[in-house]
Each structure stands twice: as C-alpha cells, then as structure tokens.
Enzyme design. Structure first.
Site, PDB file in Angstrom:
ATOM      1  N   TYR A 139       0.848  -1.260   0.003  1.00 38.19           N
ATOM      2  CA  TYR A 139       0.131  -0.173  -0.081  1.00 38.19           C
ATOM      3  C   TYR A 139       0.899   1.327   0.109  1.00 38.19           C
ATOM      4  O   TYR A 139       1.962   1.243   0.773  1.00 38.19           O
ATOM      5  CB  TYR A 139      -0.817  -0.153   1.022  1.00 38.19           C
ATOM      6  CG  TYR A 139      -1.901   1.185   1.372  1.00 38.19           C
ATOM      7  CD1 TYR A 139      -2.801   1.283   0.322  1.00 38.19           C
ATOM      8  CD2 TYR A 139      -1.709   2.118   2.533  1.00 38.19           C
ATOM      9  CE1 TYR A 139      -3.631   2.606   0.617  1.00 38.19           C
ATOM     10  CE2 TYR A 139      -2.314   3.350   2.441  1.00 38.19           C
ATOM     11  CZ  TYR A 139      -3.438   3.595   1.596  1.00 38.19           C
ATOM     12  OH  TYR A 139      -4.104   4.487   1.690  1.00 38.19           O
ATOM     13  N   ASP A 234       9.225   2.941  -0.541  1.00 35.62           N
ATOM     14  CA  ASP A 234       8.275   3.528   0.560  1.00 35.62           C
ATOM     15  C   ASP A 234       8.759   3.075   1.779  1.00 35.62           C
ATOM     16  O   ASP A 234       8.378   2.004   2.327  1.00 35.62           O
ATOM     17  CB  ASP A 234       6.986   2.971   0.000  1.00 35.62           C
ATOM     18  CG  ASP A 234       5.862   3.893   0.858  1.00 35.62           C
ATOM     19  OD1 ASP A 234       6.036   4.272   1.932  1.00 35.62           O
ATOM     20  OD2 ASP A 234       4.742   3.668   0.289  1.00 35.62           O
ATOM     21  N   LYS A 272       4.303   9.114   9.227  1.00 41.90           N
ATOM     22  CA  LYS A 272       4.272   8.385  10.223  1.00 41.90           C
ATOM     23  C   LYS A 272       5.155   9.179  11.441  1.00 41.90           C
ATOM     24  O   LYS A 272       5.145   9.985  12.021  1.00 41.90           O
ATOM     25  CB  LYS A 272       4.073   6.988  10.325  1.00 41.90           C
ATOM     26  CG  LYS A 272       2.894   6.710   9.419  1.00 41.90           C
ATOM     27  CD  LYS A 272       2.814   5.220   9.299  1.00 41.90           C
ATOM     28  CE  LYS A 272       1.711   4.705   8.472  1.00 41.90           C
ATOM     29  NZ  LYS A 272       0.546   4.402   8.593  1.00 41.90           N
TER      30      LYS A 272
HETATM   31  C1  LIG Z   1       3.802   2.077   3.329  1.00 43.41           C
HETATM   32  C2  LIG Z   1       2.725   3.492   3.274  1.00 43.41           C
HETATM   33  N1  LIG Z   1       2.820   4.070   2.204  1.00 43.41           N
HETATM   34  C3  LIG Z   1       2.006   5.168   2.341  1.00 43.41           C
HETATM   35  C4  LIG Z   1       0.956   5.256   3.129  1.00 43.41           C
HETATM   36  C5  LIG Z   1       0.101   6.628   2.850  1.00 43.41           C
HETATM   37  O1  LIG Z   1       0.130   7.389   4.102  1.00 43.41           O
HETATM   38  P1  LIG Z   1      -0.862   8.463   4.467  1.00 43.41           P
HETATM   39  O2  LIG Z   1      -1.892   7.687   5.228  1.00 43.41           O
HETATM   40  O3  LIG Z   1      -0.163   9.374   5.479  1.00 43.41           O
HETATM   41  O4  LIG Z   1      -1.278   9.195   3.225  1.00 43.41           O
HETATM   42  C6  LIG Z   1       1.039   4.281   4.235  1.00 43.41           C
HETATM   43  C7  LIG Z   1      -0.104   4.356   5.223  1.00 43.41           C
HETATM   44  O5  LIG Z   1      -0.352   3.740   5.894  1.00 43.41           O
HETATM   45  C8  LIG Z   1       1.833   3.429   4.224  1.00 43.41           C
HETATM   46  O6  LIG Z   1       1.782   2.434   5.297  1.00 43.41           O
END
Ligand SMILES: Cc1ncc(COP(=O)(O)O)c(C=O)c1O
Length: 434
Positions: A139, A234, A272
């Site tokens: 994700y 990511d 986060k």
């Molecule tokens: C690996 C990863 N990338 C991107 C995101 C998206 O971040 P946000 O919820 O701050 O938009 C998340 C959210 O859980 C994530 O776990």
C-alpha cells in the site's frame, strides 16, 4: 455508544474518516477514543487499554510524550502556520538526511499519499516514461496510480481496485506478486523501455508484515539502474521504525557486515514517525532527481500546510528523542512480545506464522510458514484473528482491527504490558481449544 455511532454515521461516511477505523475486518462497533498516553489508550467509556496500534505507526515514543507535547505547545504559541520556510523545517530535513543518507534532498509534505504521488510524478518526469510497477499487497496511499492491487498471473495490466480510478491510470500500473524475482525480471524484459519506476514498501507491512526475501530489494535497485528506471522505496511505515534508518538501514548494515556494497534507492518516502503524531511526511532522494521539483525544476508540487511549524515541532522533537538506545528498547520489546505471543500460541497448538521485519511484526493465524505474497497472506484465518481481537480487547489490549496490519510497539511499552498482552493471547488460545 449507539448514540455516538448513529451520529457518526449520519455525518461521516461509514462513521469514520479513514476506512480501517470502521472495524470491517473484525466486525463489531468501535468505541471512540478519548485520550492516549504512553502505552495506553482510553476510550470514551473510560476503558484503558494497552495500545498496539500506535496511531498506525507514528507513536514510536508512546502517546503524548511530554517533551513532544511541550514542543508542540511552544511552537503553537509562536504561530500556527506561516506559509513560509522555518528553521525547524530545515533542521528536520537535515536530521532525516543525517540518518538516512540516500535522502540527499528532502521535501516535506503532509501525508504519505502526497509523498508517494509526488515520487511517481518525479520518476515519470525524469524518465519520460509512464509505467509504474508495484507489488500486490503493498500500500502506498490512495493516489490513483497506486490504488491498483493484485492481478493474477505473472504481470497483469492493472484493473482499478477502487471505483473512480480511471482505466487509463490503472493501465499504466503493472502489478506483480511481491518477492517474485522472475516476474520482475520478465516485466523488465517485456516492458523495460516503458517503465518509469518500481515502487515497493521497504518491507511490506500493509498485508501484515512480510520480510523481503534476501536480495529482492537489491534486485529492484539493480534492474532500475540497468534499465534507466527509478527505484522508489516507500518507508512511510518502516522509516525510523523498523530500525534507526528504516528497513533500508537494516539491509545496509547487513550488507556492510558481509563486506558487500549496500544498494541505494533513488527516491524514498517517509511519514508517520517523522511527524510524531502530527501530519508530516517527506519525499527524499538523489539530488539530481529532487532538484527537478518546482521551483528549481518543472515538476510541480506544493502544499499550503507543508512543513507546518506545529507539526514539524512534533516531528523534530520525536526524531531527536529517537536515540539508538530508544531504538534498542523498542527492538527488545518487539522481541519479547513476538516471542511470548508466538510461544503461547504454539504451546496451545494454534497454527500461526510470524512475519517480521526489524521491530515490526504481525501474527498470521492459520499459516505454517511466514507468507511472502499477498496470495499467501490471504490464506490466513481472518475469522480466528477477529475472535482473538475481540477477546484480548475485553481484557484491555487494543490490537489493530485487521489481520493485515502490523502490531506496533513503542518505547513506552513496559515489560508488564508485554506480559499482559501475552497472557491475554494465551487465554484466548485456551478458549479456542474448549
Ligand atoms: C507504506 C505506506 N505508504 C504510504 C502510506 C500513506 O500514508 P498516509 O496515510 O499518510 O497518506 C501508508 C499509510 O499507511 C503506508 O503504510
């Protein structure tokens, strides 16, 4: 609580502002949260629980750490938002680079979604190509190009996973099974000249925690370099949590210890932990790529609240408090918890597998081996997880309300907290046998 639920549903779609909060994965009615301090979270009925959600990652120090709260209060008294650069933003960006060398330049944004969305725009601009490769079960937020999940087969042209994503956006996203080296190599052999970027979670944590197979991230890096594509790592979830330099740092240290040159991502996204509970995320990476961003280059990206001073104060205070000793403590807590929970389940004959990447882990009920692909993860016993979720919650333990999530520990969790969680899981396992 029905009053609250009815009221919430009458104004917020599904009663929530983010879907997983609705408990669709476990059933039942979430009680709103009133407060959270340290390792504990308290709901509106006054029930205090040991929290293993940590706001889905940010609360690495535990909730409302007094020094973080003080920094936020001090920043707020100086002004809530300026729409101009502050020293603290520069300092936070420098701190990120100091700990995470591939982030040669950094742009602060407010959400992980923005960070990954911008990374993709940058990769497409830099390569002049359209296609993005992502892995099923990873994700990366909810931008159109990335809301394409599993397709079956070796490399399927994506189909939209969310209504409202155009076929065009989906068609430019190739979805591959995670960890499948031949699938990745084949995708480059077939589509290499069209691939702008491969985006991957540094270690997947959004299908439960999956440890990247040895060499998989390095292969992505090598293929991207050889084929002129951009590797986007990511670390929104894993950054400064899976280890002091995220999951990349774990692999780097492993490589250095083995006398091997570490691989490096071209672009990396954070979120986060770097906001410590307030909205800060970031995109970082190679200087030549990052300097394509406006105002230096032609790739537009902007945000009214980017680098917001109050949010940055929370992030900076959190990052400063995240010393190597704190990381060690979190790692020891994760060790104790995962060993204890897994041991308690094993003693009671409950089939399960542990997915683990640094300090991040999850328990897959009903599996014998740690899964790698989304297909393997999907064979877990989600009904058993739901039973466990509700049983331990009644005994004061708040697990993530989905079998597809990590269990988050923090520096505030004590040995007594760990013991209590293990005891509640053991009691649930006992009840499963009767
Ligand atoms: C690996 C990863 N990338 C991107 C995101 C998206 O971040 P946000 O919820 O701050 O938009 C998340 C959210 O859980 C994530 O776990």
């Amino acid at each position: 609580m029905s009053t609250y639920s009815d009221r919430a549903r009458a104004i917020l779609p599904g009663g929530v502002n983010s879907p997983v909060r609705a408990w669709n994965g476990v059933g039942g009615e979430p009680v709103p949260i009133a407060s959270a301090h340290g390792s504990r979270i308290t709901d509106a009925d006054g029930r205090e629980m040991i929290d293993l959600v940590a706001s889905w990652g940010p609360a690495m120090l535990g909730h409302a750490h007094p020094e973080v709260v003080a920094a936020v209060q001090a920043a707020a008294t100086r002004g809530l938002s300026f729409g101009a650069t502050t020293e603290a933003e520069v300092e936070l960006a420098e701190l990120i680079r100091e700990r995470y060398a591939p982030a040669e330049r950094v742009r602060l944004v407010s959400t992980g979604t923005e960070a990954t969305m911008t990374a993709i725009r940058l990769a497409r601009a830099a390569t002049g190509r359209d296609v993005i490769v992502k892995f099923a079960g990873c994700y990366h937020g909810h931008s159109d190009a990335l809301l394409v999940a599993a397709g079956s087969g070796l490399a399927t042209a994506g189909v939209p996973d969310s209504a409202g994503v155009t076929r065009g956006a989906a068609a430019d996203t190739l979805v591959l099974p995670y960890g499948d080296e031949p699938a990745l190599t084949d995708a480059f052999a077939e589509h290499g000249a069209r691939i702008a970027a491969v985006i991957t979670e540094a270690a997947p944590c959004n299908m439960g925690v999956v440890r990247p197979p040895e060499g998989f991230n390095r292969l992505i890096s090598t293929l991207c370099r050889n084929e002129g594509a951009v590797m986007i790592l990511d670390e929104v979830l894993t950054g400064f949590r899976a280890g002091p330099a995220g999951w990349w740092g774990v692999e780097r240290d492993h490589d250095l210890a083995a006398g091997v040159d570490p691989w490096t991502p071209d672009l990396v996204t954070f979120g986060k932990v770097i906001g410590g509970g307030l909205p800060v995320a970031a995109l970082g990476g190679r200087r030549d790529l990052m300097e394509r961003l406006a105002p230096l280059g032609p790739v537009y990206q902007a945000g009214t609240l980017s680098g917001n001073p109050v949010a940055v104060a929370a992030g900076l205070a959190t990052m400063r408090l995240l010393t190597p000793e704190v990381h060690d403590r979190v790692a020891a807590t994760a060790d104790a918890l995962v060993t204890g929970v897994s041991g308690a389940l094993a003693e009671r004959g409950i089939a399960h597998a542990v997915g683990r990447a640094g300090t991040l882990f999850s328990i897959f009920l009903g599996l014998d081996d740690a899964p790698v692909t989304f297909e393997e993860v999907s064979r877990q016993d989600t009904a058993a997880f739901a039973r466990m979720f509700h049983a331990v919650r009644r005994e004061g333990v708040a697990l993530p309300p989905s079998a597809y999530e990590a269990w988050f520990v923090s520096a505030a969790h004590t040995a007594a907290d760990v013991d209590h969680v293990i005891a509640t899981v053991a009691a649930w396992a006992d009840s499963e046998r009767t």
